[in-house]
Scaffold this motif. Sequence first.
Motif, short mmCIF file in Angstrom:
data_model
loop_
_atom_site.label_atom_id
_atom_site.label_comp_id
_atom_site.label_asym_id
_atom_site.label_seq_id
_atom_site.Cartn_x
_atom_site.Cartn_y
_atom_site.Cartn_z
N ARG A 1 0.84 -1.19 0.00
CA ARG A 1 0.00 0.00 0.00
C ARG A 1 0.88 1.25 0.00
NH1 ARG A 1 -5.39 -1.26 1.02
NH2 ARG A 1 -5.72 -3.36 1.86
N PRO A 2 0.35 2.36 -0.51
CA PRO A 2 1.16 3.58 -0.57
C PRO A 2 1.64 4.07 0.79
CG PRO A 2 -1.15 4.00 -1.12
CD PRO A 2 -0.97 2.54 -1.13
N ARG A 3 0.87 3.83 1.82
CA ARG A 3 1.30 4.26 3.15
C ARG A 3 2.48 3.43 3.66
NH1 ARG A 3 -3.84 1.63 4.71
NH2 ARG A 3 -3.34 -0.41 5.62
N VAL A 4 2.66 2.24 3.08
CA VAL A 4 3.76 1.35 3.48
C VAL A 4 5.00 1.62 2.64
CG1 VAL A 4 4.50 -1.06 3.63
CG2 VAL A 4 2.16 -0.42 4.24
N TYR B 1 0.17 -5.52 2.35
CA TYR B 1 0.67 -5.95 1.05
C TYR B 1 -0.43 -6.55 0.17
CZ TYR B 1 5.04 -5.06 3.39
OH TYR B 1 6.06 -4.44 4.08
N SER B 2 -1.61 -6.00 0.32
CA SER B 2 -2.75 -6.44 -0.50
C SER B 2 -3.44 -5.23 -1.12
CB SER B 2 -3.74 -7.26 0.33
OG SER B 2 -4.20 -6.50 1.44
N SER B 3 -2.63 -4.37 -1.70
CA SER B 3 -3.16 -3.10 -2.20
C SER B 3 -3.94 -3.22 -3.50
CB SER B 3 -1.99 -2.11 -2.39
OG SER B 3 -2.47 -0.81 -2.67
N MET B 4 -3.49 -4.10 -4.39
CA MET B 4 -4.15 -4.21 -5.70
C MET B 4 -4.92 -5.53 -5.83
SD MET B 4 -2.59 -4.05 -9.59
CE MET B 4 -2.93 -2.34 -10.02
N PRO B 5 -6.18 -5.43 -6.25
CA PRO B 5 -6.98 -4.22 -6.50
C PRO B 5 -7.70 -3.76 -5.23
CG PRO B 5 -8.14 -6.16 -7.29
CD PRO B 5 -6.84 -6.65 -6.71
N SER B 6 -8.36 -2.63 -5.31
CA SER B 6 -9.08 -2.08 -4.16
C SER B 6 -10.39 -2.82 -3.93
CB SER B 6 -9.37 -0.58 -4.40
OG SER B 6 -10.34 -0.11 -3.50
N GLY B 7 -10.54 -3.39 -2.74
CA GLY B 7 -11.78 -4.11 -2.41
C GLY B 7 -12.96 -3.19 -2.23
N HIS B 8 -12.73 -2.04 -1.59
CA HIS B 8 -13.82 -1.07 -1.43
C HIS B 8 -14.36 -0.65 -2.80
CE1 HIS B 8 -12.36 -0.72 2.68
NE2 HIS B 8 -13.31 0.14 2.98
N SER B 9 -13.44 -0.36 -3.72
CA SER B 9 -13.85 0.10 -5.05
C SER B 9 -14.58 -0.99 -5.82
CB SER B 9 -12.63 0.57 -5.85
OG SER B 9 -12.02 1.67 -5.23
N SER B 10 -14.10 -2.21 -5.76
CA SER B 10 -14.76 -3.29 -6.50
C SER B 10 -16.17 -3.52 -5.97
CB SER B 10 -13.94 -4.58 -6.45
OG SER B 10 -13.84 -5.09 -5.15
N ALA B 11 -16.35 -3.44 -4.65
CA ALA B 11 -17.68 -3.63 -4.07
C ALA B 11 -18.63 -2.50 -4.48
CB ALA B 11 -17.58 -3.70 -2.55
N TYR C 1 -7.28 9.10 -1.27
CA TYR C 1 -7.16 10.25 -0.37
C TYR C 1 -6.66 9.82 1.01
CZ TYR C 1 -8.54 14.65 1.91
OH TYR C 1 -8.54 15.85 2.60
N ARG C 2 -7.08 8.64 1.46
CA ARG C 2 -6.67 8.12 2.77
C ARG C 2 -5.38 7.30 2.69
NH1 ARG C 2 -8.99 11.72 5.84
NH2 ARG C 2 -11.24 11.53 6.06
N ASP C 3 -4.75 7.30 1.55
CA ASP C 3 -3.47 6.63 1.37
C ASP C 3 -3.56 5.11 1.52
OD1 ASP C 3 -0.93 7.29 0.49
OD2 ASP C 3 -0.04 7.30 2.50
N ALA C 4 -4.73 4.56 1.25
CA ALA C 4 -4.92 3.12 1.33
C ALA C 4 -4.63 2.43 0.01
CB ALA C 4 -6.35 2.80 1.77
N HIS C 5 -4.73 3.19 -1.11
CA HIS C 5 -4.53 2.60 -2.44
C HIS C 5 -3.91 3.61 -3.39
CE1 HIS C 5 -6.61 -1.23 -1.88
NE2 HIS C 5 -7.55 -0.59 -1.21
N TRP C 6 -3.25 3.04 -4.40
CA TRP C 6 -2.79 3.82 -5.53
C TRP C 6 -3.94 4.00 -6.53
CZ3 TRP C 6 2.09 5.63 -4.90
CH2 TRP C 6 2.98 4.91 -4.08
N LEU C 7 -3.76 4.95 -7.44
CA LEU C 7 -4.78 5.18 -8.47
C LEU C 7 -5.04 3.92 -9.29
CD1 LEU C 7 -6.62 7.08 -10.13
CD2 LEU C 7 -4.59 7.66 -11.51
N SER C 8 -4.00 3.20 -9.64
CA SER C 8 -4.18 1.98 -10.44
C SER C 8 -4.92 0.89 -9.68
CB SER C 8 -2.82 1.45 -10.93
OG SER C 8 -1.92 1.31 -9.85
N ASP C 9 -4.82 0.89 -8.34
CA ASP C 9 -5.56 -0.09 -7.53
C ASP C 9 -7.06 0.13 -7.66
OD1 ASP C 9 -3.13 -1.02 -6.52
OD2 ASP C 9 -3.24 0.20 -4.72
N VAL C 10 -7.48 1.39 -7.54
CA VAL C 10 -8.92 1.66 -7.59
C VAL C 10 -9.44 1.52 -9.02
CG1 VAL C 10 -8.82 3.13 -5.54
CG2 VAL C 10 -8.62 4.18 -7.80
#
Length: 248
Positions: free
Chosen positions: A105-108, A129-139, A179-188
């Motif tokens: 993740r970007p914060r890491v 170490y499970s940044s890609m893909p974003s689970g929030h976004s996929s849901a 915005y919360r540094d949980a994911h990169w743009l490509s993750d979402v």
Amino acid sequence: MVTGHDFGMLVIGAALATVAHQADASVRGTVRSPGWQDRASLGTLADVGNRWGQPGVVVVAAALWGGGAVFGHRPTAAVGLHSIEAIAASGAVTAVLKGVIGRARPRVSPNDAWDVELGRGWSGGGGDYSSMPSGHSSAAFAFAAAVTSDVARRAPSRAAVVGLATFGMAGATAFARTYRDAHWLSDVTMGAAIGTVSGFAVTRWHATRPHNAVDAHLLPVLRTTADGRSMLGLSIGWPRPATDGWWP
């Protein structure tokens, strides 16, 4: 359920995520800058988007399913059920990819936008170490696609409004995760592609199988007996839906 077209859409999503990766570092630098982080309005939007991605979409989908059952409104219950299926399908795909890709993740790893080690996502570490893909976004995008697709089939005149609202909220979720540094743009971006394909695939499967066993067993409705009592039962058939007027 999944067609060649769906695989094609996933390939396009992966391609877009690859393009988005080129902007990962710059987008993170922008959204994490004091000018953005100090804006209360953006912080509020991020809070709303985070909650919508989890657990919001699941709660709303369950409410539609349960509410439709309680009030005997099968189409509403169907929208909720299909949304839950879409969220579950996208979640399964997302979970596997998270584990396999093992992206930090970007914060890491803020200085390395492609800190990847295959299989590392399964190692735990609090999800670092499970940044890609974003689970929030996929849901969120799975919910948006499923609801919009069902409404477009049953009440076409309302599809645009529903689509704008649900995909708009999904976009807020994607923004929140960067915005919360949980994911990169490509993750979402990849999460959005998986969710959208899942939502459309699930609703298409149901639309082409109107008497399927899933709907028959999981879409209970209220029936009124001869003496006026209401009884909760299972509707085995699938009535031909009206083109409009079904949405509460």
